[in-house]
Design an enzyme around this catalytic site. Structure first.
Site, PDB file in Angstrom:
ATOM      1  N   ARG A  43     -15.005  12.644   7.050  1.00  0.00           N
ATOM      2  CA  ARG A  43     -13.715  13.287   7.345  1.00  0.00           C
ATOM      3  C   ARG A  43     -13.347  14.276   6.252  1.00  0.00           C
ATOM      4  O   ARG A  43     -12.847  15.366   6.508  1.00  0.00           O
ATOM      5  CB  ARG A  43     -12.619  12.215   7.478  1.00  0.00           C
ATOM      6  CG  ARG A  43     -12.735  11.398   8.750  1.00  0.00           C
ATOM      7  CD  ARG A  43     -11.866  10.159   8.653  1.00  0.00           C
ATOM      8  NE  ARG A  43     -10.472  10.491   8.472  1.00  0.00           N
ATOM      9  CZ  ARG A  43      -9.571   9.687   7.899  1.00  0.00           C
ATOM     10  NH1 ARG A  43      -9.925   8.490   7.463  1.00  0.00           N
ATOM     11  NH2 ARG A  43      -8.319  10.071   7.765  1.00  0.00           N
TER      12      ARG A  43
ATOM     13  N   HIS B 115       0.856  -1.194   0.000  1.00  0.00           N
ATOM     14  CA  HIS B 115       0.000   0.000   0.000  1.00  0.00           C
ATOM     15  C   HIS B 115       0.884   1.232   0.000  1.00  0.00           C
ATOM     16  O   HIS B 115       1.848   1.314   0.762  1.00  0.00           O
ATOM     17  CB  HIS B 115      -0.901   0.026   1.241  1.00  0.00           C
ATOM     18  CG  HIS B 115      -1.766   1.232   1.274  1.00  0.00           C
ATOM     19  ND1 HIS B 115      -2.963   1.294   0.601  1.00  0.00           N
ATOM     20  CD2 HIS B 115      -1.590   2.446   1.846  1.00  0.00           C
ATOM     21  CE1 HIS B 115      -3.494   2.492   0.778  1.00  0.00           C
ATOM     22  NE2 HIS B 115      -2.686   3.211   1.523  1.00  0.00           N
TER      23      HIS B 115
ATOM     24  N   LYS C 214      -8.701  -1.662   5.568  1.00  0.00           N
ATOM     25  CA  LYS C 214      -8.878  -2.153   4.184  1.00  0.00           C
ATOM     26  C   LYS C 214      -7.873  -3.255   3.882  1.00  0.00           C
ATOM     27  O   LYS C 214      -8.208  -4.263   3.264  1.00  0.00           O
ATOM     28  CB  LYS C 214      -8.719  -0.993   3.200  1.00  0.00           C
ATOM     29  CG  LYS C 214      -9.922  -0.043   3.229  1.00  0.00           C
ATOM     30  CD  LYS C 214      -9.789   1.094   2.258  1.00  0.00           C
ATOM     31  CE  LYS C 214      -8.798   2.108   2.716  1.00  0.00           C
ATOM     32  NZ  LYS C 214      -9.181   3.503   2.660  1.00  0.00           N
TER      33      LYS C 214
ATOM     34  N   SER D  36      -7.979   3.639   8.858  1.00  0.00           N
ATOM     35  CA  SER D  36      -8.613   3.588   7.543  1.00  0.00           C
ATOM     36  C   SER D  36      -7.819   2.673   6.602  1.00  0.00           C
ATOM     37  O   SER D  36      -8.363   1.767   5.972  1.00  0.00           O
ATOM     38  CB  SER D  36      -8.701   5.021   6.986  1.00  0.00           C
ATOM     39  OG  SER D  36      -8.988   5.019   5.623  1.00  0.00           O
TER      40      SER D  36
ATOM     41  N   ASP E 174     -15.376   2.386   6.749  1.00  0.00           N
ATOM     42  CA  ASP E 174     -14.348   3.323   6.284  1.00  0.00           C
ATOM     43  C   ASP E 174     -14.909   4.258   5.220  1.00  0.00           C
ATOM     44  O   ASP E 174     -14.619   5.457   5.225  1.00  0.00           O
ATOM     45  CB  ASP E 174     -13.135   2.554   5.731  1.00  0.00           C
ATOM     46  CG  ASP E 174     -12.093   3.518   5.187  1.00  0.00           C
ATOM     47  OD1 ASP E 174     -11.601   4.342   5.978  1.00  0.00           O
ATOM     48  OD2 ASP E 174     -11.799   3.489   3.979  1.00  0.00           O
TER      49      ASP E 174
HETATM   50  N1  URA Z   1      -5.798   6.810   2.553  1.00  0.00           N
HETATM   51  C1  URA Z   1      -6.787   6.091   3.115  1.00  0.00           C
HETATM   52  O1  URA Z   1      -7.172   5.034   2.627  1.00  0.00           O
HETATM   53  N2  URA Z   1      -7.371   6.587   4.234  1.00  0.00           N
HETATM   54  C2  URA Z   1      -6.996   7.739   4.814  1.00  0.00           C
HETATM   55  O2  URA Z   1      -7.544   8.104   5.825  1.00  0.00           O
HETATM   56  C3  URA Z   1      -5.970   8.479   4.211  1.00  0.00           C
HETATM   57  C4  URA Z   1      -5.376   7.973   3.083  1.00  0.00           C
END
Ligand code: URA
Length: 433
Positions: free
Chosen positions: A168, A82, A187, A183, A161
Site C-alpha cells: 500500500r 491505539h 493488530k 490493518s 498486514d
Molecule cells: N496505521 C496502521 O497500522 N495501518 C494503516 O493502514 C494506517 C495507519
C-alpha cells in the site's frame, strides 16, 4: 479460487464472501498470490470500498495470519490503546503508567516512527538503558506485577498486514478507510487485550483530514472490535496543531514526565486524563467521572510518577530520569527563535513541524535508520497565545548549527500569526461508543 475473479468482483462492487477473503489473505501471506495481483485488489478497494461485513472478515483473516498473544497469564482485565498517529503524540507514555496507577492493566506493543510521525518505542528508547525488546513471558510478568509494560512489536503477529502495508505504501493505497480499519484492528485483536480504546486523529498531521472522515473510520473500527467480542470505543481528536509543546523523542519523554508529576495543566494533560478515564471505564473500574477523578488523584498523589519509575526500572532503564530529566540525551546545539512583532499564534501546521523534526534527525526516512534521540523542537507558545516582540516562540534542538538553522526556517514558516484574539479549536471532538 482465482485472484483474477476476486479483483474483478471488488472492482465492480460485488461483495466477496468470507471464504473468498480468508483465501485471499492466506494465499497472499504464504506467497501464492503475487504482489502485482494483490496491489490491483488493494487499489480496487481504495476506489470502490468494502462493505462492513467484508472489512470485518478481512480484519479477522489478517488477525489469524500469524501468532496471537495469550494475555491470560496477566490474570486481570487488560486494556489497550491505539492512536492513529500524530505529531508530538506522547499520550502512551503518560497513559500506560497513569492507568496502571489506578489499578488497570496495560500490556502495550507499539511501533517505531517512520516518516514524519514519531513512534512510542523511539521515545522510550531515549531513556538511558530502557529496553523495548523483552520476551513475551517478561512482557506478561511486568504487566501482571507493575500494571503496564510497553515493548516493540515482536514475533510473527499479523504478517498479512506487514506485507499488505508495504504494498500500500508503494502504490498510493494507504488512505483507504476499510484498509486502515482492517490493518489497525487486526493488530489490536492479535494482541488480545479485552478492552481497546482508539484515538482517531484528524487534521493536517493525520491520515483523516476532517472530523467527519475520522468518525467514519472510528465507527468502523469500533464495530469490528465489538463484533470480535471486545469492549471498544473511540475518541476523535484534533491533530491540526502538534500535541503538547514538544516534538522529538527525549523532549517528549520530558514532557510526559512533567504531566505525570502534576506540573502541567494544559490541553495535552486534559486529553491524557480523558483517555485514561475512558480506558479505566472500559475495563470496568467505574463511571467515567469516577475514573477521571481516580486519574487526577493518581497524578496529585505521586502514584502515577512512581508507576513510571517502576516501569522504567523493570525494563532496564534509569528511573532517576523521572526526578531529573536532565539525565535524558541532550542536544549539542540549541537555537531559540523569537517573535518578530507582537501577535497571536493563529495556527501551527502539524505536518510541517513533523517534517522539520524529521530533517533534524528526530525521525527516520527508512526502516532501521538511526535517529537522534535529543533532536526536536519545544514551542514556548501555542495557538491562541499572545506573544510580544522578542519573546521566545520555539527552541530547536539538533546535532549541528546548520541542521538547526534549516529546521528553524521551516518551523517559522509553519506558524501563522494574527493581530486578533484566536480561540483554539476543541481537542476532543466526539466519543464513539
Ligand atoms: N496505521 C496502521 O497500522 N495501518 C494503516 O493502514 C494506517 C495507519
Amino acid at each position: 479460487m482465482q485472484m483474477y475473479d476476486l479483483i474483478r468482483k471488488t472492482r465492480h462492487r460485488e461483495a466477496l464472501t468470507g471464504e473468498e477473503i480468508s483465501w485471499l489473505v492466506s494465499a497472499f501471506t504464504d506467497g501464492r498470490i503475487p504482489d502485482y495481483m494483490m496491489s490491483a485488489w488493494l487499489m480496487a478497494v481504495c476506489c470502490q470500498g468494502l462493505t462492513e461485513e467484508e472489512t470485518a472478515a478481512l480484519t479477522i483473516a489478517m488477525r489469524d495470519s500469524g501468532d496471537r498473544l495469550d494475555l491470560s497469564p496477566v490474570g486481570a482485565v487488560t486494556v489497550d490503546k491505539h492512536s492513529t498517529g500524530g505529531i508530538g503524540d506522547k499520550t502512551t507514555l503518560v497513559i500506560a503508567p497513569l492507568v496502571a496507577a489506578c489499578g488497570g492493566y496495560v500490556p502495550k506493543m507499539s511501533g517505531r516512527g517512520l516518516g514524519f510521525t514519531g513512534g512510542t518505542i523511539d521515545k522510550l528508547e531515549s531513556i538511558p538503558g530502557f529496553s523495548t525488546s523483552l520476551t513475551v513471558p517478561q512482557f506478561l510478568r511486568n504487566t501482571r506485577e507493575i500494571g503496564c509494560c510497553v515493548i516493540a512489536q515482536s514475533g510473527d503477529l499479523t504478517p498479512a498486514d506487514k506485507k499488505m502495508y508495504a504494498l500500500r505504501n508503494l502504490t498510493a493505497a494507504v488512505d483507504s478507510i476499510p484498509l486502515i480499519a482492517a490493518s489497525i484492528m487486526s493488530k489490536k485483536l492479535a494482541l488480545g487485550a479485552d478492552c481497546i480504546l482508539l484515538d482517531v486523529k484528524y487534521g493536517s498531521g493525520a491520515f483523516m483530514k476532517t472530523p467527519e472522515d475520522a468518525a467514519v473510520l472510528a465507527r468502523l473500527m469500533v464495530h469490528i472490535g465489538k463484533t470480535a467480542g471486545k469492549q471498544c470505543r473511540a475518541v476523535i481528536t484534533d491533530m491540526n496543531t502538534p500535541l503538547g509543546d514538544c516534538v522529538g523523542n527525549a523532549l517528549e519523554v520530558e514532557e510526559a514526565i512533567a504531566i505525570l508529576r502534576g506540573r502541567r495543566s494544559d490541553r495535552l494533560t486534559a486529553l491524557c486524563l480523558s483517555l485514561a478515564a475512558q480506558m479505566l471505564t472500559l475495563a470496568g473500574r467505574g463511571t467515567e467521572d469516577a475514573c477521571l477523578k481516580m486519574a487526577e488523584d493518581a497524578i496529585h498523589s505521586g502514584a502515577a510518577a512512581e508507576k513510571l519509575r517502576q516501569m522504567i526500572a523493570a525494563q532496564g532503564g534509569d528511573p532517576a530520569v523521572v526526578d531529573d530529566p536532565a539525565r535524558l540525551p541532550q542536544a549539542a546545539v540549541q537555537k531559540t527563535v523569537t517573535a518578530a512583532e507582537d501577535g497571536y499564534i493563529a495556527s501551527i501546521q502539524s505536518e510541517e513541524v513533523g517534517l522539520a523534526c524529521l530533517e533534524l534527525g528526530a525521525g527516520r526516512t527508512a526502516d532501521h535508520a538511526e535517529i537522534d534521540p535529543a533532536a526536536g523542537v519545544r514551542f514556548h507558545g501555542t495557538v491562541g497565545d499572545h506573544l510580544r516582540q522578542g519573546e521566545p516562540v520555539f527552541t530547536v534542538y539538533g546535532r549541528s548549527g546548520a541542521l538547526c538553522e534549516t529546521a528553524a526556517a521551516r518551523l517559522a514558516a509553519a506558524i501563522t500569526w494574527t493581530q486578533s484574539p484566536v480561540t483554539p479549536g476543541i481537542l476532543i471532538h466526539t466519543v464513539i461508543k
